[in-house]
Scaffold this active site. Structure first.
Site, PDB file in Angstrom:
ATOM      1  N   HIS A   6       8.731  14.191  -0.417  1.00 36.43           N
ATOM      2  CA  HIS A   6       7.328  14.489  -0.695  1.00 36.43           C
ATOM      3  C   HIS A   6       6.536  13.190  -0.710  1.00 36.43           C
ATOM      4  O   HIS A   6       7.098  12.103  -0.819  1.00 36.43           O
ATOM      5  CB  HIS A   6       7.138  15.273  -2.006  1.00 36.43           C
TER       6      HIS A   6
ATOM      7  N   ALA B 137      19.466  -3.462  36.586  1.00 39.19           N
ATOM      8  CA  ALA B 137      20.532  -3.048  35.681  1.00 39.19           C
ATOM      9  C   ALA B 137      20.426  -1.539  35.516  1.00 39.19           C
ATOM     10  O   ALA B 137      19.338  -0.990  35.358  1.00 39.19           O
ATOM     11  CB  ALA B 137      20.399  -3.745  34.326  1.00 39.19           C
TER      12      ALA B 137
ATOM     13  N   MET C 143       2.491  17.367  12.265  1.00 40.78           N
ATOM     14  CA  MET C 143       2.005  17.786  10.945  1.00 40.78           C
ATOM     15  C   MET C 143       2.145  19.289  10.705  1.00 40.78           C
ATOM     16  O   MET C 143       1.602  19.821   9.754  1.00 40.78           O
ATOM     17  CB  MET C 143       0.550  17.360  10.766  1.00 40.78           C
TER      18      MET C 143
ATOM     19  N   ALA D 286      16.246  -4.535  33.033  1.00 33.36           N
ATOM     20  CA  ALA D 286      16.279  -4.043  31.654  1.00 33.36           C
ATOM     21  C   ALA D 286      17.077  -2.748  31.605  1.00 33.36           C
ATOM     22  O   ALA D 286      17.092  -1.975  32.568  1.00 33.36           O
ATOM     23  CB  ALA D 286      14.869  -3.811  31.130  1.00 33.36           C
TER      24      ALA D 286
ATOM     25  N   HIS E   6      -1.493  19.910   6.618  1.00 30.63           N
ATOM     26  CA  HIS E   6      -0.684  20.548   7.644  1.00 30.63           C
ATOM     27  C   HIS E   6      -1.523  21.051   8.807  1.00 30.63           C
ATOM     28  O   HIS E   6      -2.642  21.523   8.634  1.00 30.63           O
ATOM     29  CB  HIS E   6       0.097  21.712   7.053  1.00 30.63           C
TER      30      HIS E   6
ATOM     31  N   GLY F 289      20.169  19.565   0.739  1.00 31.88           N
ATOM     32  CA  GLY F 289      19.424  20.743   1.160  1.00 31.88           C
ATOM     33  C   GLY F 289      18.172  20.938   0.337  1.00 31.88           C
ATOM     34  O   GLY F 289      17.828  20.136  -0.524  1.00 31.88           O
TER      35      GLY F 289
ATOM     36  N   HIS G 170       6.098  12.787   9.637  1.00 33.69           N
ATOM     37  CA  HIS G 170       5.317  13.815   8.939  1.00 33.69           C
ATOM     38  C   HIS G 170       4.760  13.285   7.619  1.00 33.69           C
ATOM     39  O   HIS G 170       3.575  13.442   7.310  1.00 33.69           O
ATOM     40  CB  HIS G 170       6.215  15.027   8.694  1.00 33.69           C
ATOM     41  N   GLU G 171       5.631  12.612   6.844  1.00 30.72           N
ATOM     42  CA  GLU G 171       5.188  12.102   5.542  1.00 30.72           C
ATOM     43  C   GLU G 171       4.138  11.009   5.686  1.00 30.72           C
ATOM     44  O   GLU G 171       3.201  10.924   4.899  1.00 30.72           O
ATOM     45  CB  GLU G 171       6.396  11.560   4.759  1.00 30.72           C
TER      46      GLU G 171
ATOM     47  N   ASP H 205      14.848  -3.785  43.642  1.00 33.58           N
ATOM     48  CA  ASP H 205      14.058  -4.447  42.599  1.00 33.58           C
ATOM     49  C   ASP H 205      14.395  -3.942  41.198  1.00 33.58           C
ATOM     50  O   ASP H 205      14.276  -4.680  40.213  1.00 33.58           O
ATOM     51  CB  ASP H 205      12.559  -4.221  42.838  1.00 33.58           C
TER      52      ASP H 205
ATOM     53  N   HIS I  39       0.802  12.455   6.001  1.00 34.21           N
ATOM     54  CA  HIS I  39       0.238  12.856   4.711  1.00 34.21           C
ATOM     55  C   HIS I  39      -0.363  11.673   3.959  1.00 34.21           C
ATOM     56  O   HIS I  39      -1.474  11.763   3.437  1.00 34.21           O
ATOM     57  CB  HIS I  39       1.312  13.514   3.853  1.00 34.21           C
TER      58      HIS I  39
ATOM     59  N   ASP J 161       0.827  -1.212   0.000  1.00 34.65           N
ATOM     60  CA  ASP J 161       0.000   0.000   0.000  1.00 34.65           C
ATOM     61  C   ASP J 161       0.860   1.260   0.000  1.00 34.65           C
ATOM     62  O   ASP J 161       0.552   2.234  -0.683  1.00 34.65           O
ATOM     63  CB  ASP J 161      -0.925   0.005   1.230  1.00 34.65           C
TER      64      ASP J 161
ATOM     65  N   ASP K 197       9.072  -5.265  38.586  1.00 32.46           N
ATOM     66  CA  ASP K 197      10.182  -6.176  38.323  1.00 32.46           C
ATOM     67  C   ASP K 197      11.391  -5.449  37.746  1.00 32.46           C
ATOM     68  O   ASP K 197      12.541  -5.809  38.023  1.00 32.46           O
ATOM     69  CB  ASP K 197       9.759  -7.268  37.345  1.00 32.46           C
TER      70      ASP K 197
END
Length: 486
Positions: A189, A388, A243, A344, A235, A184, A225-226, A436, A229, A164, A297
């Site tokens: 688009h 951790a 947006m 984690a 916008h 630049g 952003h794209e 913990d 669209h 799609d 945890d």
């Protein structure tokens, strides 16, 4: 009245051609004026004949009180305000009622098209040369995630067949009469739904694409952003919105309320159902844990957001606010993660490590890299680590593992625990034993959790701050103060 052919041409206009600074010499920026690319396109005259205002005209109407913002005063056309880096897509005027009444009050702007399905596929045709392919894939996953989290939309990458949404990195003339211009200027688009090129997104191959680096062009920000669209949004008039036509570099990536209202107007909100399980022995329903009535945890800062883990569930806090739809199953983000994690952390490369029992897993965003692998391969002489912590200044951060009254320091370069460890947790003055979870916040403070309390550790005085411990539920989840916290 516009002819069908002319209307099709207008609707096929690209959605976003961002105009960003181009460095010329030392400390000098030049900007491509918004809409300049349009004047070089064969669509320009068609657009004028169709009386569709381009961005500066529309914003001028807004400044004069004709665009639905009342008497809001905005700078004139010649000011630096209008020369900021921005998307070059036309900003369509705010719609008025059928009988010429007051303009609608919504600030988000819709193009008028939407996908008729919610399960969308996407394919990446070519990649930028500056970035690893997996990093690019992760950036697109993150950019799509902000839209799927608040809608029923799902996005699946495919590598063959039809898709799609077609994503491509290309150069100069590339088949849609909207050429890129080298480094630049125009960055990208995209095309709206229900146009002859619906779902196409083109990025300029010659840009300096990066992720999380303000020195280049941030792919995550531009892609989000794209994608807005190609899902049907024009916008936003709200500064700072994803947006917004004006490009900005900010982390973590997050939708504004205006972005959320716009996409939910098209596709509706995401519906969450709380998972429940029934044990066969006593038929007790096990429900989602309550953050105000539980310990945790593991806790970790991941991509600038705070994640609390308990059993199979995770809570997500962004900018101090619990996000909608949480707690959710941790496997929703990290497929293959164990039902419970002991600890984690996110390393300096942005990889996320999870520990459980004798094993650990490593993910790049939501993509598994390795695991389960034995913690002994890291030089850890113990299993079932309790916490951790990534700790220190940006360039000197170290990873520490905690269990009982001891801790170990991990050397990421050697991928091994330093041989001179373990050491006593008493080195961390004021921190209780047998914690913990632990994490470092964006201000450099370490937090150590035990039960339903936490201790905040000052990196300057190298000790716990006065006034601690405090209640986790009260400070992080807005729970009412209770004397029952242990």
């Amino acid at each position: 009245m516009l002819s069908p052919l002319l209307l099709a041409g207008v609707l096929a206009l690209p959605l976003c051609a961002h105009s960003l600074p181009v460095t010329e010499g030392k400390g000098t920026n030049r900007y491509k004026a918004a809409g300049e690319w349009l004047q070089k396109s064969r669509f320009y005259n068609m657009k004028k004949r169709g009386r569709l205002h381009h961005s500066q005209e529309t914003l001028k109407d807004i400044a004069s009180g004709k665009g639905g913002l009342g008497s809001t005063a905005l700078p004139g056309n010649g000011s630096a305000f209008w020369k900021r880096p921005r998307c070059g897509v036309p900003d369509y005027p705010t719609h008025r009622g059928a009988h010429g009444g007051h303009p609608r009050q919504k600030r988000f702007v819709l193009f008028g098209g939407r996908w008729e399905k919610t399960d969308l596929t996407y394919k990446i045709m070519r990649f930028p040369w500056q970035m690893d392919k997996e990093k690019v894939r992760h950036a697109f996953q993150e950019a799509l995630r902000v839209w799927s989290e608040v809608t029923p939309l799902t996005f699946t990458e495919v590598t063959s067949g039809r898709a799609d949404i077609i994503i491509d990195f290309t150069r100069y003339w590339h088949g849609d009469n909207l050429p890129f211009d080298g480094p630049g200027g125009i960055l990208a688009h995209a095309f709206f739904p229900r146009t002859h090129r619906e779902g196409d997104i083109h990025f300029d191959y010659d840009e300096t694409w990066t992720v999380g680096n303000s020195m280049g062009t941030d792919l995550l920000q531009v892609a989000a952003h794209e994608f807005g669209h190609v899902l049907g949004l024009q916008h936003s008039l709200v500064p700072g919105a994803v947006m917004s036509p004006f490009y900005s570099f900010s982390y973590p990536l997050a939708l504004s309320d205006d972005d959320k209202q716009g996409i939910q107007y098209l596709y509706g909100p995401r519906q969450y159902s709380e998972p429940q399980t029934t044990t066969m022995t006593n038929e007790i329903i096990v429900t989602t844990p309550n953050a105000c009535d539980t310990d945790f945890d593991a806790v970790s800062m991941i991509r600038g957001e705070l994640f609390f883990f308990k059993s199979r569930y995770v809570w997500r806090i962004r900018a101090g606010r619990l996000q909608e739809g949480y707690p959710a199953l941790a496997s929703r983000h990290w497929r293959g993660i164990p039902d419970r994690v002991d600890a984690a952390f996110e390393d300096g490369s942005g990889n996320i490590w999870f520990f459980q029992g004798h094993n650990y897993w490593v993910y790049d965003g939501e993509k598994p890299i390795t695991g389960p692998d034995s913690v002994s391969s890291l030089g850890l002489p113990i299993s079932n680590i309790q916490a951790a912590l990534m700790w220190g200044e940006d360039k000197n951060k170290k990873t520490y593992f905690f269990k009982g009254s001891s801790y170990w320091r991990f050397n990421p370069t050697a991928n091994r625990v330093d041989m001179v460890y373990p050491r006593s947790l008493a080195d961390w003055r004021g921190v209780p034993t047998s914690i913990d979870a632990a994490f470092q916040d964006s201000y450099g403070y370490a937090h150590f959790l035990q039960g339903r309390q936490y201790w905040k550790f000052d990196p300057v005085t190298v000790k716990v701050l006065d006034g601690y411990p405090r209640q986790i539920g009260v400070d992080f989840f807005g729970c009412p103060t209770s004397n029952n916290y242990r």
